[in-house]
Design an enzyme around this catalytic site. Structure first.
Site, short mmCIF file in Angstrom:
data_model
loop_
_atom_site.label_atom_id
_atom_site.label_comp_id
_atom_site.label_asym_id
_atom_site.label_seq_id
_atom_site.Cartn_x
_atom_site.Cartn_y
_atom_site.Cartn_z
CG HIS A 1 38.25 48.00 38.16
ND1 HIS A 1 37.71 47.87 36.90
CD2 HIS A 1 37.59 47.18 39.01
CE1 HIS A 1 36.63 46.92 37.10
NE2 HIS A 1 36.60 46.58 38.44
CG ASN B 1 32.53 47.63 33.55
OD1 ASN B 1 32.34 46.93 34.36
ND2 ASN B 1 32.70 47.13 32.12
CE LYS C 1 30.97 40.03 33.07
NZ LYS C 1 31.78 41.36 33.18
CD GLU D 1 28.98 47.53 42.04
OE1 GLU D 1 28.56 47.88 41.10
OE2 GLU D 1 30.28 47.24 42.10
NE ARG E 1 33.65 18.04 28.32
CZ ARG E 1 33.94 16.70 28.42
NH1 ARG E 1 33.28 16.00 28.80
NH2 ARG E 1 35.41 16.61 27.92
CE LYS F 1 25.08 41.72 36.71
NZ LYS F 1 26.36 41.50 37.28
CG HIS G 1 34.30 46.50 43.64
ND1 HIS G 1 35.17 46.64 42.79
CD2 HIS G 1 33.14 46.21 43.31
CE1 HIS G 1 34.45 46.74 41.70
NE2 HIS G 1 33.09 46.56 41.96
NE ARG H 1 27.23 41.52 32.14
CZ ARG H 1 27.09 39.99 32.64
NH1 ARG H 1 26.66 39.15 31.65
NH2 ARG H 1 27.17 39.52 33.89
CG HIS I 1 33.08 49.55 38.05
ND1 HIS I 1 32.07 50.11 38.37
CD2 HIS I 1 33.10 48.23 38.65
CE1 HIS I 1 31.36 49.16 39.07
NE2 HIS I 1 31.91 48.10 39.38
CD GLU J 1 31.74 43.65 30.43
OE1 GLU J 1 31.18 42.89 31.13
OE2 GLU J 1 32.27 44.53 30.28
#
Ligand SMILES: NC(=O)c1ccc[n+]([C@@H]2O[C@H](COP(=O)([O-])OP(=O)(O)OC[C@H]3O[C@@H](n4cnc5c(N)ncnc54)[C@H](O)[C@@H]3O)[C@@H](O)[C@H]2O)c1
Ligand SMILES: [Zn+2]
Length: 358
Positions: free
Chosen positions: A248, A241, A139, A181, A117, A223, A261, A237, A244, A233
């Site tokens: 994507h 994207n 994330k 980025e 945990r 960031k 990417h 946030r 993106h 998000e």
């Protein structure tokens, strides 16, 4: 050496940025256990393990090397990490160091959040993308056969140590992809920074140390500022994207092969900028600044000819970030001011992609 602090409900994460800062006294500040495990991959291990192990002699140090590649960012590798930690009989008095790019960071972040945990986690990101993006914000995750990053958690690391020395061994295309980025932070929240990148593109490409320190520090600050206002998000946030939605869809249309990417995002950023001129209040001078910055850094601006527009549209509607089956685009009112729209129809986007490609 600079130290920033990412404050969230769960914890305060110190983020240290500098050049040649991997030493015993700095690492010891963030290690609160006798047992330490460094988890990395075979490529990074060969290049960078020697130095870090030499400064951790006073700890009971263990090393786990994983195979290199996005294809290993899955539940099997996660399970292997858990097996290793359990077989080694570690208890919660353990520090895990994730030494690597975004793949290692996401996997190890997840493993260290779920083993017993949660244990002390230090990110030491070694790619530009990981230093300015994936190691910041908590994330974690792995890919599933049905899509990328579908399984994961939010777990802020206990600390992040960013040493730009790691970037000296990074292959050209990986460095270049990370720059997309960096530019993104300028476009979505810091016009002055975007102009600075545009004026200093040569130094950046040459990986001049002071320029690298500057782009990493400002990107991390941007960031942090977004994540502190919206950790999970639910609103701003999502501005991260920018570029993106199309990015994507391009990656997915190419089965995540033969395109990095950042390169897909770079094309997506130009497209979102074009939509912003068409649909919003972004003016042509701002478009030109964005396009010229992307070009000066040698990033791609054209959708690869081998993928069809219809395939791209299909993948856009599968994107997990599309709520209610609608495309979500981050657009610009001006450089530094974003908003999200779900009002663009597929037929409008198809026609804009067609004119973008011609
Ligand atoms: N968690 C987040 O918020 C977040 C954000 C963006 C991206 N990501 C994830 O990050 C991943 C991509 O990360 P990435 O671009 O860092 O790719 P990566 O981790 O695959 O690293 C790219 C390549 O560079 C090698 N490498 C790493 N550091 C090196 C160094 N210093 N010298 C030489 N080679 C080095 C790696 O072994 C690998 O072959 C994706 O899985 C993506 O989903 C996560
Ligand atoms: Zn990205």
């Amino acid at each position: 050496m600079k130290q920033l602090l990412l404050k969230t409900d769960s914890k305060n994460t110190p983020i240290v940025i500098g050049k040649n800062i991997i030493n015993s006294s700095l690492l010891s500040k963030f290690i609160n256990s006798k047992d330490v495990v460094i988890i990395t991959n075979t490529t990074i291990g060969k290049l960078h393990l020697k130095k870090i192990t030499s400064v951790l002699k006073k700890f009971n140090l263990n090393i786990l090397k994983l195979p290199d590649g996005e294809q290993y960012k899955n539940i099997n590798t996660l399970s292997k990490i858990h097996d290793y930690l359990i077989k080694m009989n570690f208890d919660r008095d353990l520090t895990i160091i994730a030494l690597g790019g975004g793949v290692i960071g996401d996997l190890v972040g997840f493993a260290s959040d779920t083993f017993l945990r949660g244990v002390n986690l230090i990110h030491i990101p070694t790619t530009l993308l990981a230093q300015v993006d994936s190691a910041i914000g908590g994330k974690t995750g792995v890919n599933h056969k049905f899509g990328k990053n579908l399984i994961g958690t939010f777990k802020q690391p206990n600390s992040v140590i960013i040493d730009i020395n790691y970037l000296s061994t990074l292959p050209e295309k990986e460095f270049n992809s990370g720059l997309a980025e960096v530019i993104k932070y300028g476009i979505i929240s810091n016009p002055k920074f975007l102009k600075w990148i545009n004026n200093n593109s040569n130094l950046i490409i040459k990986r001049n140390s002071n320029s690298l320190l500057k782009i990493v520090e400002i990107s991390v600050k941007e960031k942090i500022s977004i994540v502190m206002r919206d950790e999970k998000e639910s609103n701003i946030r999502a501005f991260l994207n920018f570029g993106h939605t199309l990015g994507h869809a391009i990656e997915a249309s190419m089965n995540y092969k033969n395109i990095l990417h950042g390169h897909a995002v770079s094309i997506g950023m130009i497209f979102a900028t074009m939509l912003s001129v068409d649909k919003s209040t972004l003016n042509i001078d701002e478009f030109n600044l964005i396009e010229s910055t992307i070009k000066k850094l040698g990033l791609p601006i054209n959708i690869p000819s081998k993928i069809s527009t219809s395939k791209i549209i299909k993948h856009m509607s599968f994107d997990k970030k599309n709520k209610g089956g609608k495309n979500h685009f981050v657009l610009l009112k001006s450089i530094g001011k974003c908003y999200i729209t779900n009002k663009l129809t597929n037929s409008y986007i198809t026609s804009m992609i067609e004119s973008f490609r011609s």
